[in-house]
Design an enzyme around this catalytic site. Structure first.
Site, PDB file in Angstrom:
ATOM      1  N   GLU A 256       0.795  -1.235   0.000  1.00  0.00           N
ATOM      2  CA  GLU A 256       0.000   0.000   0.000  1.00  0.00           C
ATOM      3  C   GLU A 256       0.827   1.284   0.000  1.00  0.00           C
ATOM      4  O   GLU A 256       0.878   2.006   0.997  1.00  0.00           O
ATOM      5  CB  GLU A 256      -1.006  -0.030   1.168  1.00  0.00           C
ATOM      6  CG  GLU A 256      -1.962  -1.207   1.014  1.00  0.00           C
ATOM      7  CD  GLU A 256      -3.165  -1.226   1.961  1.00  0.00           C
ATOM      8  OE1 GLU A 256      -3.240  -0.360   2.849  1.00  0.00           O
ATOM      9  OE2 GLU A 256      -4.016  -2.101   1.790  1.00  0.00           O
ATOM     10  N   GLU A 361      -4.402  -8.988  -1.076  1.00  0.00           N
ATOM     11  CA  GLU A 361      -4.832  -8.875   0.329  1.00  0.00           C
ATOM     12  C   GLU A 361      -6.316  -8.610   0.435  1.00  0.00           C
ATOM     13  O   GLU A 361      -6.868  -7.784  -0.302  1.00  0.00           O
ATOM     14  CB  GLU A 361      -4.060  -7.751   1.048  1.00  0.00           C
ATOM     15  CG  GLU A 361      -4.277  -7.773   2.559  1.00  0.00           C
ATOM     16  CD  GLU A 361      -3.635  -6.582   3.278  1.00  0.00           C
ATOM     17  OE1 GLU A 361      -2.426  -6.355   3.088  1.00  0.00           O
ATOM     18  OE2 GLU A 361      -4.370  -5.903   4.025  1.00  0.00           O
TER      19      GLU A 361
END
Ligand SMILES: *[C@@H]1O[C@H](CO)[C@@H](O)[C@H](O)[C@H]1NC(C)=O
Ligand SMILES: *[C@@H]1O[C@H](CO)[C@@H](O)[C@H](O)[C@H]1NC(C)=O
Ligand SMILES: *[C@@H]1O[C@H](CO)[C@@H](O)[C@H](O)[C@H]1NC(C)=O
Ligand SMILES: *[C@@H]1O[C@H](CO)[C@@H](O)[C@H](O)[C@H]1NC(C)=O
Ligand SMILES: *[C@@H]1O[C@H](CO)[C@@H](O)[C@H](O)[C@H]1NC(C)=O
Ligand SMILES: CC(=O)N[C@H]1CO[C@H](CO)[C@@H](O)[C@@H]1O
Length: 518
Positions: A256, A361
């Site tokens: 991220e 994820e």
């Protein structure tokens, strides 16, 4: 006590529920909509290794809100149509992407939770995920150093100014927990596992904010010494894991990257824009990997939420000097409802068909509206199956869940960012609970082998059924159907070579059909 009483009560009701040939689900209802299956050191339900049905027959596996878990039945393929309204026609000549696999993440928290059980229960848990008796995960995401699902903050190179990474060392969490468990998982798997590494933060001394958390990026510019050191850190990671015979299929460019651009982000993050990620790959990470003994390691960009597509991919992959080192694009599921799959995933696939898409994820219980562990929630199984089918129908090649196991609280997590997991451990009872999401994963992971290819379908009338179809490398067919509605649906599947498969999707169910086309 309350749980024990419920278990006894339910075991009568669910006595007829077969969990396949290897034993029944020991059902326990915590009052969140459906049941969990209880496993201990000596007992766990299992669908067992699956054999193809005889010609003319098909296998059907169903899990549902009512409490069935991978219940197997056999049907006959018929010459004639059953005449029911809904017909699903298989079009195997329409071919789409091939599957890489399914899996979860060996976080520090997952490793601690698995190891909190007795050795026998640990084995049982690992077998459930990785062995032919379990759901046959192929992919494991391995965080590189700490993330929020750790009990402390660390990287592998915390000596300030150590640009040559002389003091690079794996942590106790790696050496004593994650690595031994990964080796055991590999030993239980019939195939070699595909590991991929994701880093949350660079060492604080390489960063603009001097901390692992919060808003910050690498000091200097791509091509500069901080960026070069951060690339070498990836090589050192591969070398150190290699000493334990664990080789990595892939690395992501980092977890991220947009988190590290947010003010006061509460846990480990490293900010990149698409432009800095592109230039770091082109100038530092790509050349470092290419000139190392790890030049076969795949490189996955983004590893962040899908609303960033296709923009992020356009910036990074339009540059040939970065794109030549890259193989895939990783997406997280957290904002999927704001990002229709066709304009994110499918358009990215059409722009860059050479690069695989992989869901890297996802977890339930992350939203403040519905936080933490909910033992037995069927809604969450449907959320998983819905997202997986949507991804698969939009060119995604696999789907990797987050923590392999969490505790009753949904941790440990040093910022108390507690979430849910398909397996929840209770070390005080030496048991673990297989949640509905575990079975949602199973309906895909156990059946969709590597290189299975998605094929076309046509559906005779409007339906809210969600469906995806695959032809496996041995030419057998796998069809997965999700019915999120409250009523049972009758349908038939038409295989134009073999005939009609009569079926029924119970209310709130996930169904996997399997048959041989030889
Ligand atoms: C493990 O579970 C099985 C099935 O529920 C049960 O019969 C057995 O007593 C349990 N073992 C222990 C040690 O609790
Ligand atoms: C199948 O359909 C044909 C033509 O309608 C009919 O003659 C035949 O009896 C049917 N066979 C079966 C097994 O129902
Ligand atoms: C490595 O660690 C040792 C012991 O903490 C320290 O004395 C040394 O300066 C470090 N080396 C570098 C290059 O940072
Ligand atoms: C790694 O594998 C090799 C060959 O399979 C074996 O000889 C060696 O003992 C293994 N090393 C470790 C650390 O497991
Ligand atoms: C970030 O944290 C600092 C220090 O705790 C605080 O003063 C500031 O208001 C925070 N900023 C935001 C946008 O929350
Ligand atoms: C979501 C979905 O497809 N639900 C179906 C489940 O079955 C009922 C009963 O046939 C259908 O009406 C629903 O459309």
């Amino acid at each position: 006590m309350r749980e024990t009483a419920l278990l006894i009560l339910l075991s009568g009701v669910i006595a007829s529920v077969r969990g396949g040939s290897q034993g029944d689900c020991q059902a326990l209802n915590f009052g969140y909509g459906s049941i969990v299956c209880v496993c201990n050191a000596t007992y766990c339900d299992s669908a067992g290794p699956i054999e193809l049905p005889d010609p003319g027959q098909f296998l059907s596996y169903v899990s549902d809100k009512a409490g069935r878990r991978l219940v197997q039945s056999k049907g006959n393929i018929q010459r004639n149509s059953t005449g029911t309204g809904l017909r699903i026609t298989l079009n195997p000549v329409q071919k789409y992407q091939r599957i890489k696999g399914f899996g979860g993440a060996m976080t520090d928290a997952a490793a601690m939770n698995i190891l909190s059980l007795s050795p026998g229960a640990q084995d049982q848990l690992l077998r459930q995920y990785f062995s032919p008796y379990g759901i046959e995960y192929r992919i494991v995401r391995v965080p590189m150093a700490s993330c929020d699902f750790s009990t402390r903050l660390y990287t592998y190179a915390d000596s300030p100014g150590d640009y040559s990474l002389q003091n690079f060392t794996l942590s106790e969490e790696d050496v004593r927990m994650k690595i031994p468990l990964l080796q055991r998982a590999q030993a239980l798997s019939a195939q070699s596992l595909y590991l991929f590494g994701s880093a949350w933060s660079a060492p604080a001394w390489l960063k603009t904010n001097g901390a692992l958390t919060g808003k910050g990026s690498l000091k200097g510019k791509p091509g500069g010494k901080e960026h070069k050191t951060w690339a070498q850190y990836y090589i050192r990671f591969l070398e150190e894991y290699g000493k334990y015979n664990l080789s990595f299929w892939a690395l992501t460019t980092g977890n991220e990257p947009t988190a590290g651009q947010m003010t006061n982000y509460s846990f480990q993050a490293l900010g990149f824009t698409p432009e800095t990620q592109r230039d770091w790959v082109a100038l530092d990470l790509g050349p470092a990997l290419h000139s190392s003994v790890f030049s076969e390691t795949r490189l996955i960009i983004l590893d962040d939420n899908r609303p960033l597509l296709p923009y992020w991919a356009k910036v990074v992959l339009s540059d040939i000097s970065a794109a030549r080192f890259i193989h895939g694009i990783g997406v997280h599921w957290y904002f999927d409802q704001f990002a229709p799959p066709d304009i994110t995933l499918t358009s990215t696939h059409h722009l860059f068909p050479e690069y695989f898409l992989l869901a890297t994820e996802a977890c339930s219980g992350w939203s403040p509206m519905d936080p933490g562990v909910r033992l037995g929630s069927w809604d969450r199984a449907e959320d998983y199956a819905h997202d997986i089918i949507q991804d698969l129908n939009n060119y995604v090649t696999g789907w990797v869940d987050w923590n392999l196991a969490l505790n009753r609280e949904g941790g440990p997590n040093w910022v108390r960012n507690f979430v849910d997991s398909p397996i929840i451990v209770d070390p005080s009872k030496d048991v673990f609970y297989k949640q509905p999401t575990f079975y949602a994963m199973a309906h895909f992971s156990k059946f969709l082998w590597e290189e299975s290819q998605r094929v076309g379908l046509s559906i005779s009338q409007n339906t809210r059924l969600e469906i995806s179809a695959f032809v496996r490398p041995d030419a057998s067919v796998v069809l997965i159907i999700l019915n999120r509605s409250k009523e049972e649906v009758e349908f038939e599947v038409w295989d134009q070579v073999l005939g009609f498969l009569p079926g029924r999707a119970p209310a709130r169910s996930i169904l996997t059909l399997l048959w041989n086309r030889h």
